[in-house]
Design a protein around this motif. Structure first.
Motif, PDB file in Angstrom:
ATOM      1  N   UNK A  82      30.178  26.467  30.097  1.00 12.97           N
ATOM      2  CA  UNK A  82      31.302  26.027  29.385  1.00 12.97           C
ATOM      3  C   UNK A  82      32.004  27.582  29.272  1.00 12.97           C
ATOM      4  N   UNK A  83      31.246  28.430  28.622  1.00 14.16           N
ATOM      5  CA  UNK A  83      31.956  29.755  28.418  1.00 14.16           C
ATOM      6  C   UNK A  83      31.993  30.653  29.454  1.00 14.16           C
ATOM      7  N   UNK A  84      31.207  30.634  30.583  1.00 15.09           N
ATOM      8  CA  UNK A  84      31.040  31.395  31.562  1.00 15.09           C
ATOM      9  C   UNK A  84      32.286  31.185  32.692  1.00 15.09           C
ATOM     10  N   UNK A  85      32.556  29.876  33.151  1.00 18.06           N
ATOM     11  CA  UNK A  85      33.422  29.262  34.083  1.00 18.06           C
ATOM     12  C   UNK A  85      34.789  29.881  33.836  1.00 18.06           C
ATOM     13  N   UNK A  86      35.689  29.574  32.501  1.00 22.91           N
ATOM     14  CA  UNK A  86      36.644  29.816  32.308  1.00 22.91           C
ATOM     15  C   UNK A  86      36.988  31.273  32.548  1.00 22.91           C
ATOM     16  N   UNK A  87      36.139  32.077  31.831  1.00 24.49           N
ATOM     17  CA  UNK A  87      36.347  33.639  32.144  1.00 24.49           C
ATOM     18  C   UNK A  87      36.197  33.996  33.532  1.00 24.49           C
ATOM     19  N   UNK A  88      35.238  33.441  34.299  1.00 21.83           N
ATOM     20  CA  UNK A  88      35.137  33.812  35.622  1.00 21.83           C
ATOM     21  C   UNK A  88      36.314  33.457  36.621  1.00 21.83           C
ATOM     22  N   UNK A  89      36.990  32.226  36.321  1.00 18.33           N
ATOM     23  CA  UNK A  89      37.942  31.975  36.879  1.00 18.33           C
ATOM     24  C   UNK A  89      39.256  32.714  36.441  1.00 18.33           C
ATOM     25  N   UNK A  90      39.199  32.935  35.286  1.00 13.72           N
ATOM     26  CA  UNK A  90      40.672  33.838  34.972  1.00 13.72           C
ATOM     27  C   UNK A  90      40.458  35.446  35.501  1.00 13.72           C
ATOM     28  N   UNK A  91      38.998  35.761  35.693  1.00 18.35           N
ATOM     29  CA  UNK A  91      38.932  37.105  36.440  1.00 18.35           C
ATOM     30  C   UNK A  91      39.373  36.897  37.824  1.00 18.35           C
ATOM     31  N   UNK A  92      39.062  35.967  38.645  1.00 17.83           N
ATOM     32  CA  UNK A  92      39.330  35.538  39.831  1.00 17.83           C
ATOM     33  C   UNK A  92      40.843  35.566  40.077  1.00 17.83           C
ATOM     34  N   UNK A  93      41.308  34.704  39.240  1.00 18.99           N
ATOM     35  CA  UNK A  93      43.045  34.413  39.336  1.00 18.99           C
ATOM     36  C   UNK A  93      43.482  36.081  39.282  1.00 18.99           C
ATOM     37  N   UNK A  94      43.124  36.824  38.357  1.00 21.20           N
ATOM     38  CA  UNK A  94      43.751  37.990  38.281  1.00 21.20           C
ATOM     39  C   UNK A  94      43.522  39.030  39.598  1.00 21.20           C
ATOM     40  N   UNK A  95      42.222  39.147  39.828  1.00 22.24           N
ATOM     41  CA  UNK A  95      41.776  40.060  40.833  1.00 22.24           C
ATOM     42  C   UNK A  95      42.405  39.693  42.042  1.00 22.24           C
ATOM     43  N   UNK A  96      42.242  38.341  42.638  1.00 21.17           N
ATOM     44  CA  UNK A  96      42.645  37.988  44.002  1.00 21.17           C
ATOM     45  C   UNK A  96      43.969  37.272  43.760  1.00 21.17           C
TER      46      UNK A  96
END
Length: 155
Positions: A82-96
């Motif tokens: 619940x905590x990891x997925x939103x942060x990972x998705x936001x990082x992917x959105x920014x990086x990629x």
């Protein structure tokens, strides 16, 4: 049946219901406050392991009941995800520079460190066509020891 929150009342109501409905084949408890007294009721009536029993969430009593076969599974919210997925998705959105859910899912699933964490901690995200969910996960007798090992840390 709503048995309330008081453990003595829950145990009493569950016992009464099962005595009055001997053909009952399954029980679903909505979390540890109702699960623990239901376990006691089933044990006192000699029905532990004989009635299909599932619950939501996790506690020491749920772990013991999974081990001894009283409970078949517990539905796990997987708070780490619940905590990891939103942060990972936001990082992917920014990086990629993508907001395409399929592309984000593909990148996340290709991440070997993430896949290793999932395996180590016994976590299972739910991948849909337009979303990545944190679950639900299911804890069974087969994986309860792994959940106990990481409970309070990654589970």
């Amino acid at each position: 049946m709503d048995a309330g929150q008081d453990p003595t009342t829950v145990r009493s109501k569950v016992s009464a219901y099962l005595r009055n409905h001997p053909d009952t084949q399954s029980v679903l408890a909505l979390g540890p406050p109702s699960t623990s007294p239901t376990i006691k009721a089933l044990q006192q009536m000699g029905l532990a392991g004989k009635i299909w029993f599932a619950t939501f969430d996790f506690s020491d009593d749920v772990a013991k009941a999974l081990h001894d076969g009283t409970i078949q599974f517990a539905i796990d919210q997987q708070p780490y995800l619940q905590g990891y997925i939103p942060v990972a998705v936001l990082a992917i959105v920014k990086k990629d520079h993508t907001t395409d859910p399929a592309k984000i899912r593909e990148i996340l699933q290709a991440n070997s460190k993430f896949q290793q964490r999932l395996a180590t901690y016994g976590l299972t995200p739910a991948y849909g066509p337009r979303n990545i969910g944190s679950g639900p996960g299911f804890i069974t007798r087969a994986d309860v020891d792994k959940v106990l090992k990481y409970s309070g840390q990654y589970r």
